[in-house]
Design a protein around this motif. Sequence first.
Motif, short mmCIF file in Angstrom:
data_model
loop_
_atom_site.label_atom_id
_atom_site.label_comp_id
_atom_site.label_asym_id
_atom_site.label_seq_id
_atom_site.Cartn_x
_atom_site.Cartn_y
_atom_site.Cartn_z
N ILE A 52 15.22 1.58 11.06
CA ILE A 52 16.15 0.50 11.40
C ILE A 52 16.28 0.43 12.90
N GLN A 54 17.89 -2.17 16.44
CA GLN A 54 18.67 -3.29 16.94
C GLN A 54 17.89 -4.11 17.96
N SER A 65 21.29 -5.87 11.37
CA SER A 65 20.99 -4.44 11.51
C SER A 65 22.24 -3.63 11.81
N GLU A 151 19.43 3.48 16.04
CA GLU A 151 18.04 3.14 15.73
C GLU A 151 17.32 4.40 15.28
N HIS A 345 10.95 -6.12 7.73
CA HIS A 345 12.31 -5.72 8.06
C HIS A 345 13.19 -5.54 6.83
N GLN A 348 15.70 -2.30 6.21
CA GLN A 348 16.83 -2.22 7.13
C GLN A 348 17.78 -3.41 6.98
N GLN A 349 17.27 -4.53 6.46
CA GLN A 349 18.12 -5.70 6.31
C GLN A 349 18.74 -5.81 4.92
#
Length: 391
Positions: A52, A54, A65, A151, A345, A348-349
């Motif tokens: 993950i 940002q 995120s 992160e 993504h 993480q999303q």
Amino acid sequence: MADRIVIIGGAIMGSSLAWWLTDLGHPASDITVVERDSTYAACGTAFTNSCIRQQFGNPLNIAVSQFGVECIRNFQTIMDDARVPPIHFHPFGYMYLADTPEAEANLRRMHGVQVASGAGTRLMSPDDIARDFPFYDTAGLRLGAHGTRDEGYFDGTTMFDWWRRCACDRGVTYLTDTVIGIDTSGGRVGGVTLASGARLGADIVVNAAGTRGAAVARMAGLDLPVEPRKRYTWVFSAARPLDRDLPLTIDPSGVHVRQDGANYLAGATPDMDPAVDPEDFAGDWAIWEDKVWPAIAARIPAFEEIRVTQSWVGHYDYNTFDQNAVVGPHGDLPGFHTLNGFSGHGLQQSPAMGRGLAEYLIHGSYRTLDLTPFGPDRIATGVHFPESAVI
């Protein structure tokens, strides 16, 4: 009377949505998840690198995120179930490296967006990088962007497993079957037909089918510019391990490499990157010798002596339109919703996207984060909502 909801695809997106629906009060008995492979052995969730960040160029993706990190750190509290374990999170950060004026300008532009959105990104000169991370060869570099907080790696498999388990325990039905047809005869969604011959009535159908999302959309007479794309991963040990954590480093070559416990993990996109069959996980492993190892050994000389211990090919559900998520209702077909196109993504999303679509399905609007810009109608109108920071 509650809407009958059928979710096509039971991996992390479908299971996130199912759990959030129950958490927001939708009757679990009116939710059915149809998953073609209950082992989940060959889905995007199974082959993810589970990180993950940002460091996006789109403020909404940063906000998505940020909720993801909040969910990871507070997973037990959010789930409110004594059986649920904490989610392991290793926040080693990301390091984007730029070696051209254009790439430097892009990092500076994205840094401005990230800082304005509350991210902890710092810009680093080559001297800064050499001071804080002396294992890098900084020759040719112009700038780095390092995420100082929130992160890194998290245990997405545990998150997925408990969303699915808890949704089932609350009464959500999970069927092992394949959707082969979607009823649109009344000008809106009416249900789905399964390969087993069964028919499920539905007021709402959600396409959470990952790399098969375009095929599901076609059953409803809709176009979805999402296709499976191969992504390669290698795990390796080093004869000379680094003396500190390795951020997930995105080299100008396009290769990325990061810490993986006591080992390291590298990933790459093939130079030829066509759409592939969702069942095709074969690898052209020459890419390791020709591209990946030379790139990481040049950037991190300690990686000249390494041993690969594991490798695999996974798939992105790649949005060819603007490399961003496609989430929400279709204006041309009432009752049909998409949760797809995450372009790498997805894990993480998944917390924010599952919660957001659940809000929309229950309340008729987004309540926490406004996910409207991700809506699928932007594709028909040609209005891009791009994400430039795609690895």
